[in-house]
Design a protein around this motif. Structure first.
Motif, short mmCIF file in Angstrom:
data_model
loop_
_atom_site.label_atom_id
_atom_site.label_comp_id
_atom_site.label_asym_id
_atom_site.label_seq_id
_atom_site.Cartn_x
_atom_site.Cartn_y
_atom_site.Cartn_z
N PHE A 128 -28.81 -88.63 25.38
CA PHE A 128 -27.81 -88.55 24.32
C PHE A 128 -27.73 -89.83 23.51
CE2 PHE A 128 -25.97 -85.26 27.25
CZ PHE A 128 -26.13 -84.18 26.40
N SER A 129 -27.81 -90.97 24.18
CA SER A 129 -27.75 -92.26 23.47
C SER A 129 -28.94 -92.44 22.53
CB SER A 129 -27.69 -93.42 24.46
OG SER A 129 -26.50 -93.37 25.21
N GLU A 130 -30.12 -92.10 22.99
CA GLU A 130 -31.32 -92.24 22.15
C GLU A 130 -31.26 -91.33 20.93
OE1 GLU A 130 -33.61 -94.46 22.27
OE2 GLU A 130 -33.31 -95.31 24.27
N VAL A 131 -30.82 -90.09 21.12
CA VAL A 131 -30.74 -89.15 19.99
C VAL A 131 -29.63 -89.59 19.02
CG1 VAL A 131 -30.29 -86.76 19.29
CG2 VAL A 131 -31.74 -87.24 21.28
N ALA A 132 -28.50 -90.01 19.55
CA ALA A 132 -27.42 -90.49 18.68
C ALA A 132 -27.90 -91.66 17.84
CB ALA A 132 -26.19 -90.87 19.50
N SER A 133 -28.62 -92.57 18.44
CA SER A 133 -29.15 -93.72 17.71
C SER A 133 -30.12 -93.27 16.62
CB SER A 133 -29.84 -94.67 18.69
OG SER A 133 -30.39 -95.76 18.01
N ALA A 134 -30.94 -92.28 16.93
CA ALA A 134 -31.91 -91.78 15.95
C ALA A 134 -31.23 -91.13 14.75
CB ALA A 134 -32.86 -90.79 16.61
N PHE A 135 -30.01 -90.65 14.95
CA PHE A 135 -29.25 -90.02 13.87
C PHE A 135 -28.16 -90.94 13.36
CE2 PHE A 135 -31.48 -86.37 15.48
CZ PHE A 135 -31.68 -85.58 14.35
N GLY A 136 -28.38 -92.23 13.46
CA GLY A 136 -27.48 -93.23 12.88
C GLY A 136 -26.14 -93.37 13.58
N GLY A 137 -26.07 -92.93 14.84
CA GLY A 137 -24.83 -93.05 15.59
C GLY A 137 -23.79 -92.01 15.23
N PHE A 191 -28.20 -84.52 31.67
CA PHE A 191 -29.62 -84.19 31.63
C PHE A 191 -30.29 -84.51 32.96
CE2 PHE A 191 -29.51 -83.81 26.94
CZ PHE A 191 -30.29 -82.68 26.81
N GLY A 192 -29.82 -85.55 33.65
CA GLY A 192 -30.40 -85.90 34.95
C GLY A 192 -30.22 -84.80 35.97
N VAL A 193 -29.06 -84.15 35.97
CA VAL A 193 -28.81 -83.04 36.89
C VAL A 193 -29.73 -81.87 36.55
CG1 VAL A 193 -27.11 -81.34 37.65
CG2 VAL A 193 -26.44 -83.73 37.36
N ALA A 194 -29.83 -81.53 35.26
CA ALA A 194 -30.71 -80.44 34.85
C ALA A 194 -32.16 -80.75 35.21
CB ALA A 194 -30.57 -80.18 33.35
N ARG A 195 -32.57 -81.99 35.02
CA ARG A 195 -33.94 -82.39 35.34
C ARG A 195 -34.22 -82.23 36.83
NH1 ARG A 195 -36.30 -88.42 35.49
NH2 ARG A 195 -38.49 -87.90 35.77
N GLY A 245 -44.53 -84.22 29.34
CA GLY A 245 -45.95 -84.13 29.04
C GLY A 245 -46.55 -85.49 28.76
N CYS A 246 -47.82 -85.59 28.87
CA CYS A 246 -48.62 -86.80 28.66
C CYS A 246 -48.08 -87.98 29.48
CB CYS A 246 -48.77 -87.15 27.18
SG CYS A 246 -47.26 -87.52 26.23
N GLY A 247 -47.51 -87.68 30.64
CA GLY A 247 -46.96 -88.72 31.49
C GLY A 247 -45.69 -89.34 30.95
N LYS A 248 -45.06 -88.68 29.99
CA LYS A 248 -43.86 -89.21 29.33
C LYS A 248 -42.78 -88.12 29.26
CE LYS A 248 -46.50 -92.44 26.53
NZ LYS A 248 -46.79 -92.93 25.18
N THR A 249 -41.62 -88.54 28.82
CA THR A 249 -40.52 -87.62 28.52
C THR A 249 -40.47 -87.47 27.01
OG1 THR A 249 -39.28 -88.44 30.43
CG2 THR A 249 -38.05 -87.22 28.75
N ILE A 250 -40.62 -86.25 26.52
CA ILE A 250 -40.63 -85.99 25.09
C ILE A 250 -39.30 -85.36 24.70
CG2 ILE A 250 -41.77 -84.76 23.20
CD1 ILE A 250 -44.30 -84.71 25.02
N VAL A 251 -38.64 -85.95 23.72
CA VAL A 251 -37.35 -85.47 23.24
C VAL A 251 -37.52 -84.91 21.83
CG1 VAL A 251 -34.97 -86.09 22.71
CG2 VAL A 251 -36.12 -87.15 24.67
N LEU A 252 -37.09 -83.68 21.64
CA LEU A 252 -37.09 -83.04 20.32
C LEU A 252 -35.63 -82.84 19.91
CD1 LEU A 252 -38.32 -81.49 17.91
CD2 LEU A 252 -38.37 -79.46 19.39
N ARG A 307 -41.49 -93.54 27.68
CA ARG A 307 -41.96 -93.86 29.03
C ARG A 307 -40.74 -93.75 29.94
NH1 ARG A 307 -47.01 -95.74 28.67
NH2 ARG A 307 -47.61 -96.87 26.80
N GLY A 308 -40.90 -93.13 31.08
CA GLY A 308 -39.77 -92.97 31.97
C GLY A 308 -38.81 -91.92 31.45
N TYR A 309 -37.57 -92.01 31.91
CA TYR A 309 -36.56 -91.03 31.53
C TYR A 309 -35.41 -91.76 30.87
CZ TYR A 309 -33.92 -86.71 31.77
OH TYR A 309 -33.23 -85.58 31.43
N PRO A 310 -35.28 -91.66 29.54
CA PRO A 310 -34.27 -92.43 28.80
C PRO A 310 -32.87 -91.83 28.92
CG PRO A 310 -35.35 -90.96 27.29
CD PRO A 310 -36.05 -90.79 28.64
N SER A 311 -31.91 -92.51 28.39
CA SER A 311 -30.55 -91.98 28.22
C SER A 311 -30.61 -91.06 27.00
CB SER A 311 -29.56 -93.12 28.01
OG SER A 311 -28.30 -92.62 27.74
#
Length: 118
Positions: free
Chosen positions: A82-91, A2-6, A104-111, A76-80
């Motif tokens: 894949f790790s954040e999404v995996a955690s949100a889905f129970g690993g 994602f960092g490369v794409a960003r 947006g809103c000075g943040k990184t929004i992940v859907l 806030r900032g730019y998270p990891s």
């Protein structure tokens, strides 16, 4: 990844996206970076309204594409991503999860959406 794409498309008018298995044009994970289409600004506004002042992951309906269970979070900032999404889905495996990253809103929004491609 994602960092490369960003680095190629990381301004407020861009979105970074991965599609889940079954919705990919290639038989491997890859990241799209795109300028908004006509529904992009309204989707981004809805994401900002839902996440910018929330404290964590919130349920979110893209209102398109026949998506299953979906959630969004502003960081806030730019998270990891894949790790954040995996955690949100129970690993569990992310094979059925599509991920899009918005700025947006000075943040990184992940859907994170399931069983669909937005």
């Amino acid at each position: 990844l994602f960092g490369v794409a960003r680095s190629r498309c990381g301004d407020p008018g861009c979105v970074l996206m991965t599609n889940p298995v079954g919705h990919r044009t290639q038989d491997q994970l890859h990241i799209h970076f795109r300028r908004f289409n006509k529904m992009g600004p309204s989707m981004k506004a809805r994401l900002e309204d839902a996440t910018c002042n929330a404290g964590g992951w919130v349920p979110f309906s893209p209102k398109c594409c026949g998506c299953g269970h979906s959630k969004a979070r502003a960081f806030r900032g730019y998270p990891s991503i894949f790790s954040e999404v995996a955690s949100a889905f129970g690993g569990h495996s992310l094979a059925s999860v599509g991920i899009s990253v918005w700025f947006g809103c000075g943040k990184t929004i992940v859907l994170a959406t399931t069983h669909c491609s937005i």
